[in-house]
Scaffold this active site. Sequence first.
Site, PDB file in Angstrom:
ATOM      1  N   GLY A 197     -21.744  32.893   9.267  1.00 36.40           N
ATOM      2  CA  GLY A 197     -22.973  34.160   8.902  1.00 36.40           C
ATOM      3  C   GLY A 197     -23.867  33.195   8.553  1.00 36.40           C
ATOM      4  O   GLY A 197     -25.067  34.794   9.320  1.00 36.40           O
ATOM      5  N   HIS A 198     -24.474  33.268   7.916  1.00 38.78           N
ATOM      6  CA  HIS A 198     -25.734  33.489   7.202  1.00 38.78           C
ATOM      7  C   HIS A 198     -26.332  32.327   7.765  1.00 38.78           C
ATOM      8  O   HIS A 198     -27.524  32.675   8.242  1.00 38.78           O
ATOM      9  CB  HIS A 198     -26.224  32.340   5.785  1.00 38.78           C
TER      10      HIS A 198
END
Length: 280
Positions: free
Chosen positions: A36-37
């Site tokens: 996600g990051h």
Amino acid sequence: MLVIHTIAELQSVLQTERQKGHTIGFVPTMGALHEGHASLIRRSASENDVTVVSIFLNPTQFNDKKDLERYPRTLEADCRLSEQCGAYIAFAPSVQEVYPEPDTRTFSYPPTDCVMEGAMRPGHFNGVCQVVSKLLTYTNPDRLYLGEKDYQQIAVIKRMVADLGFKVQIVPCPVIREESGLARSSRNTLLTADERALAANIYRVMKDSLTLGYDVQQTHDYVVEHINAFDGLEVQYFSIVDGDTLADVASWDDADSIVGCITVFCGSKPIRLIDHIRYK
Ligand code: PAF
């Protein structure tokens, strides 16, 4: 990639970049980086000359000390991933660097910060606003990249950015999911393989609720009942709200944008997972 620990060095490097006319993208994180990051960092790197990733486990946003203690700390791996995704700077300050004095500022943006997570975790969004306002002051970025995984956090930060007059464009980025549908989260590493499989039912049930043609109350009850039916899952809240103000809605006609935000306890420890689904 530069790994910087002090505000003075960060500001000096960024001043040089700005003098060259370079744009700055900023991705704030608390570390334990995952796909996600990575998607936020890659997007920032593709849209800006310079990408800064902050890696700072902010104590002021944890109202539960145990939650802070067991939060994964993986700085080396975080720096490696940031570099692979195109970051130019990883900013990893100490708590003392960010809070040489206790931060006594209070922020209040109702209803965004006092419903749902704001009600369950008193002081949480105040801590988020404290640290994000400091980080924005240090970096003064052109764009701020935030994951929609923390849907409520974006709504609160939007209000804070408007209130404090930061000249930054907020770029909300879609949730990254595992193949099972489970939203990627740093907390997933705390789940066993069985709990991970169990947790995938959260999004599956919410997705099913899109297709039923139920009214708001029926949709709410369907999601809560069907998730609670799994041994090892317990819904803390499921709120169907206006996608901008986060005020409760009673009917699908009450707002132009409507989302369902959920928090579920999973497993025996238990681990608290959050997710959301867009109804319109
Ligand atoms: O979303 C997070 O990881 C944190 O709340 C943030 C925005 C980095 C502030 O500590």
